[in-house]
Design a protein around this motif. Structure first.
Motif, PDB file in Angstrom:
ATOM      1  N   GLY A   1      43.505  33.393  34.812  1.00  0.00           N
ATOM      2  CA  GLY A   1      42.523  33.085  36.002  1.00  0.00           C
ATOM      3  C   GLY A   1      42.281  34.275  37.057  1.00  0.00           C
ATOM      4  O   GLY A   1      41.277  34.077  37.928  1.00  0.00           O
ATOM      5  N   ALA A   2      43.160  35.394  37.095  1.00  0.00           N
ATOM      6  CA  ALA A   2      42.834  36.459  37.882  1.00  0.00           C
ATOM      7  C   ALA A   2      41.854  37.101  37.820  1.00  0.00           C
ATOM      8  O   ALA A   2      41.226  37.542  36.561  1.00  0.00           O
ATOM      9  CB  ALA A   2      44.057  37.423  37.829  1.00  0.00           C
ATOM     10  N   GLU A   3      40.980  37.669  38.749  1.00  0.00           N
ATOM     11  CA  GLU A   3      39.633  38.224  38.639  1.00  0.00           C
ATOM     12  C   GLU A   3      39.851  39.779  39.321  1.00  0.00           C
ATOM     13  O   GLU A   3      39.122  40.506  38.918  1.00  0.00           O
ATOM     14  CB  GLU A   3      38.388  37.592  39.629  1.00  0.00           C
ATOM     15  N   VAL A   4      41.089  39.723  40.393  1.00  0.00           N
ATOM     16  CA  VAL A   4      40.931  41.069  40.919  1.00  0.00           C
ATOM     17  C   VAL A   4      42.589  41.373  40.695  1.00  0.00           C
ATOM     18  O   VAL A   4      43.405  40.678  40.640  1.00  0.00           O
ATOM     19  CB  VAL A   4      40.978  40.975  42.604  1.00  0.00           C
ATOM     20  N   LEU A   5      42.823  42.660  40.109  1.00  0.00           N
ATOM     21  CA  LEU A   5      44.056  43.074  40.169  1.00  0.00           C
ATOM     22  C   LEU A   5      44.287  44.413  40.929  1.00  0.00           C
ATOM     23  O   LEU A   5      43.756  45.296  41.018  1.00  0.00           O
ATOM     24  CB  LEU A   5      44.159  43.793  38.513  1.00  0.00           C
ATOM     25  N   TYR A   6      45.418  44.269  41.730  1.00  0.00           N
ATOM     26  CA  TYR A   6      45.902  45.680  42.759  1.00  0.00           C
ATOM     27  C   TYR A   6      46.978  45.933  42.100  1.00  0.00           C
ATOM     28  O   TYR A   6      48.124  45.681  42.164  1.00  0.00           O
ATOM     29  CB  TYR A   6      46.213  44.760  44.240  1.00  0.00           C
ATOM     30  N   VAL A   7      46.800  47.220  41.909  1.00  0.00           N
ATOM     31  CA  VAL A   7      47.937  48.125  40.815  1.00  0.00           C
ATOM     32  C   VAL A   7      48.777  48.971  42.157  1.00  0.00           C
ATOM     33  O   VAL A   7      48.145  50.129  42.637  1.00  0.00           O
ATOM     34  CB  VAL A   7      47.620  49.108  40.011  1.00  0.00           C
ATOM     35  N   TRP A   8      49.903  48.449  42.507  1.00  0.00           N
ATOM     36  CA  TRP A   8      50.577  49.114  43.668  1.00  0.00           C
ATOM     37  C   TRP A   8      51.396  50.627  43.272  1.00  0.00           C
ATOM     38  O   TRP A   8      51.254  51.646  43.755  1.00  0.00           O
ATOM     39  CB  TRP A   8      51.545  48.241  44.507  1.00  0.00           C
ATOM     40  N   ASP A   9      51.738  50.503  41.970  1.00  0.00           N
ATOM     41  CA  ASP A   9      52.515  51.628  41.446  1.00  0.00           C
ATOM     42  C   ASP A   9      51.718  52.387  40.865  1.00  0.00           C
ATOM     43  O   ASP A   9      51.140  52.174  39.686  1.00  0.00           O
ATOM     44  CB  ASP A   9      53.830  50.909  40.633  1.00  0.00           C
ATOM     45  N   HIS A  10      51.564  53.658  41.221  1.00  0.00           N
ATOM     46  CA  HIS A  10      50.705  54.509  40.538  1.00  0.00           C
ATOM     47  C   HIS A  10      51.189  55.110  39.236  1.00  0.00           C
ATOM     48  O   HIS A  10      50.458  55.851  38.633  1.00  0.00           O
ATOM     49  CB  HIS A  10      50.332  55.856  41.399  1.00  0.00           C
ATOM     50  N   LEU A  50      44.535  44.323  30.329  1.00  0.00           N
ATOM     51  CA  LEU A  50      43.069  43.965  30.265  1.00  0.00           C
ATOM     52  C   LEU A  50      42.973  43.179  29.285  1.00  0.00           C
ATOM     53  O   LEU A  50      42.230  42.088  29.410  1.00  0.00           O
ATOM     54  CB  LEU A  50      42.155  45.062  30.372  1.00  0.00           C
ATOM     55  N   ARG A  51      43.655  43.228  28.038  1.00  0.00           N
ATOM     56  CA  ARG A  51      43.517  42.384  27.006  1.00  0.00           C
ATOM     57  C   ARG A  51      43.950  40.914  27.177  1.00  0.00           C
ATOM     58  O   ARG A  51      43.427  40.106  26.453  1.00  0.00           O
ATOM     59  CB  ARG A  51      44.165  43.017  25.669  1.00  0.00           C
ATOM     60  N   ARG A  52      45.051  40.747  28.105  1.00  0.00           N
ATOM     61  CA  ARG A  52      45.626  39.531  28.388  1.00  0.00           C
ATOM     62  C   ARG A  52      44.860  38.818  29.713  1.00  0.00           C
ATOM     63  O   ARG A  52      45.264  37.792  30.073  1.00  0.00           O
ATOM     64  CB  ARG A  52      46.960  39.671  28.441  1.00  0.00           C
ATOM     65  N   ALA A  53      43.749  39.479  30.222  1.00  0.00           N
ATOM     66  CA  ALA A  53      43.336  38.949  31.537  1.00  0.00           C
ATOM     67  C   ALA A  53      41.695  38.946  31.387  1.00  0.00           C
ATOM     68  O   ALA A  53      41.086  39.538  31.531  1.00  0.00           O
ATOM     69  CB  ALA A  53      43.317  39.977  32.641  1.00  0.00           C
ATOM     70  N   ASP A  54      41.464  37.749  30.794  1.00  0.00           N
ATOM     71  CA  ASP A  54      39.875  37.727  30.230  1.00  0.00           C
ATOM     72  C   ASP A  54      38.922  37.522  31.537  1.00  0.00           C
ATOM     73  O   ASP A  54      37.764  37.768  31.271  1.00  0.00           O
ATOM     74  CB  ASP A  54      39.641  36.611  29.250  1.00  0.00           C
ATOM     75  N   ARG A  55      39.591  37.331  32.592  1.00  0.00           N
ATOM     76  CA  ARG A  55      38.547  36.921  33.867  1.00  0.00           C
ATOM     77  C   ARG A  55      38.587  38.139  34.532  1.00  0.00           C
ATOM     78  O   ARG A  55      37.798  38.104  35.832  1.00  0.00           O
ATOM     79  CB  ARG A  55      38.889  35.523  34.450  1.00  0.00           C
ATOM     80  N   LEU A  56      39.227  39.106  34.511  1.00  0.00           N
ATOM     81  CA  LEU A  56      39.254  40.221  35.462  1.00  0.00           C
ATOM     82  C   LEU A  56      38.157  41.087  35.451  1.00  0.00           C
ATOM     83  O   LEU A  56      37.456  41.212  34.681  1.00  0.00           O
ATOM     84  CB  LEU A  56      40.716  41.183  34.963  1.00  0.00           C
ATOM     85  N   ARG A  57      37.687  41.294  36.874  1.00  0.00           N
ATOM     86  CA  ARG A  57      36.554  41.922  36.999  1.00  0.00           C
ATOM     87  C   ARG A  57      36.579  43.185  38.051  1.00  0.00           C
ATOM     88  O   ARG A  57      35.965  44.131  38.100  1.00  0.00           O
ATOM     89  CB  ARG A  57      35.697  40.981  37.671  1.00  0.00           C
ATOM     90  N   TRP A  58      37.702  43.346  38.621  1.00  0.00           N
ATOM     91  CA  TRP A  58      38.003  44.496  39.433  1.00  0.00           C
ATOM     92  C   TRP A  58      39.282  45.028  39.509  1.00  0.00           C
ATOM     93  O   TRP A  58      40.288  44.216  39.531  1.00  0.00           O
ATOM     94  CB  TRP A  58      37.421  44.028  41.046  1.00  0.00           C
ATOM     95  N   VAL A  59      39.707  46.048  39.292  1.00  0.00           N
ATOM     96  CA  VAL A  59      41.037  46.965  39.665  1.00  0.00           C
ATOM     97  C   VAL A  59      41.211  47.921  40.677  1.00  0.00           C
ATOM     98  O   VAL A  59      40.263  48.649  40.664  1.00  0.00           O
ATOM     99  CB  VAL A  59      41.545  47.553  38.052  1.00  0.00           C
ATOM    100  N   HIS A  60      42.034  47.721  41.396  1.00  0.00           N
ATOM    101  CA  HIS A  60      42.217  48.619  42.795  1.00  0.00           C
ATOM    102  C   HIS A  60      43.400  49.477  42.464  1.00  0.00           C
ATOM    103  O   HIS A  60      44.590  48.477  42.472  1.00  0.00           O
ATOM    104  CB  HIS A  60      42.149  48.037  44.017  1.00  0.00           C
ATOM    105  N   ALA A  61      43.480  50.572  42.790  1.00  0.00           N
ATOM    106  CA  ALA A  61      44.652  51.435  42.490  1.00  0.00           C
ATOM    107  C   ALA A  61      45.169  51.782  43.800  1.00  0.00           C
ATOM    108  O   ALA A  61      44.244  52.548  44.545  1.00  0.00           O
ATOM    109  CB  ALA A  61      44.543  52.540  41.593  1.00  0.00           C
TER     110      ALA A  61
END
Length: 292
Positions: free
Chosen positions: A14-23, A32-43
């Motif tokens: 159900g996640a739409e936004v992913l915040y990637v803390w560890d660069h 992404l292949r396991r997150a079919d609702r994801l729309r935005w990734v922030h690094a």
């Protein structure tokens, strides 16, 4: 959701936004292949080369980064490293440890010529602060052009010619196919025996083996390196013991409180996301950085 390591399927549901803390997080495609609702990734970083994958464009997922957070701190690091080299601080500290009083003269930063490779916000911050100390700065970008602050921008395909005309070469570019191996033996030879190399972008921008040889043979005078082809830098690397080299563990931009400032960039964008407004710092996946 926020990611420190590889998330589980349950966490992604159900996640739409992913915040990637560890660069250093490097398996975005699998996520992404396991997150079919994801729309935005922030690094939570400026460099995003490890996050670029075909799935982003294929699914129309927006990728943003933390551009702007490290501009000043990295520029300060470059100034400190450059001044340390020109003013002979490593030799001064070595003599101090030996309790040796040895009068010497050193160089001046004012009047030096520097090429800053990278016209993003970090490169421009470096160029700005060098200029304030009376350094003649040339900006080098992906393509040639004009800049209202720094004048003519030289193209990276002209780097060999640029190197012959400067005393310092500062690499502040993201890692892309075009920037990999950009600074090689030929460019180092053009920089010359008084030349100083600084790399705060990504390690593979400089051909490390050729830089080591140039330093050992006196083809260039010294280097300040915050990034390397392999990190951590292997213990047997000759760079560790070279008196004319500063080895820094990929920390040129990190300052006390930077985590809070990075989170501020994300929170501002999250508010925009919730309002349906345009996000800041959108990365073009075809180029690997924020354009414009």
């Amino acid at each position: 959701m926020e990611v420190h390591g590889t998330p589980t399927g349950d966490q992604l549901a159900g996640a739409e936004v992913l915040y990637v803390w560890d660069h250093r997080f490097a398996d975005l495609a699998a996520v992404l292949r396991r997150a079919d609702r994801l729309r935005w990734v922030h690094a939570a970083s400026v460099g995003v080369n490890r996050l670029i994958c075909p799935e982003l464009a294929e699914r129309g997922i927006t990728l943003t980064n933390s551009r702007g957070v490290f501009d000043v701190s990295i520029a300060e690091w470059v100034l400190a490293a450059t001044l340390s080299f020109i003013k002979g601080f490593p030799r001064t500290l070595a003599l101090q440890r030996e309790h040796t009083w040895q009068y010497r003269t050193t160089g001046r930063l004012a009047g030096k010529r520097a090429a800053v490779v990278g016209t993003g916000s970090i490169g421009r911050a470096i160029a700005d602060r060098l200029s304030r100390l009376d350094v003649q700065v040339t900006l080098v970008g992906r393509t040639a052009g004009a800049d209202q602050t720094f004048g003519a921008v030289r193209g990276s395909d002209d780097l060999l010619s640029v190197a012959t005309d400067v005393d310092m070469l500062v690499a502040a570019v993201p890692l892309t196919a075009a920037t990999t191996g950009l600074i090689d033996a030929e460019v180092l030879a053009a920089l010359g025996p008084a030349g100083f190399v600084v790399n705060i972008g990504r390690g593979p921008t400089v051909v490390e083996s050729e830089l080591i040889e140039a330093l050992q043979t006196g083809t260039v005078a010294g280097a300040a390196l915050d990034v390397f082809e392999v990190e951590p830098l292997p213990a047997d690397s000759p760079l560790w013991s070279m008196p004319n080299v500063l080895v820094s563990p990929h920390m040129s931009g990190d300052y006390v409180g930077f985590e809070v400032d990075m989170m501020g960039v994300f929170v501002d964008n999250l508010r925009r996301w919730l309002r349906g407004d345009q996000l800041h710092n959108i990365v073009d996946p075809d180029f690997g950085y924020v354009r414009g």
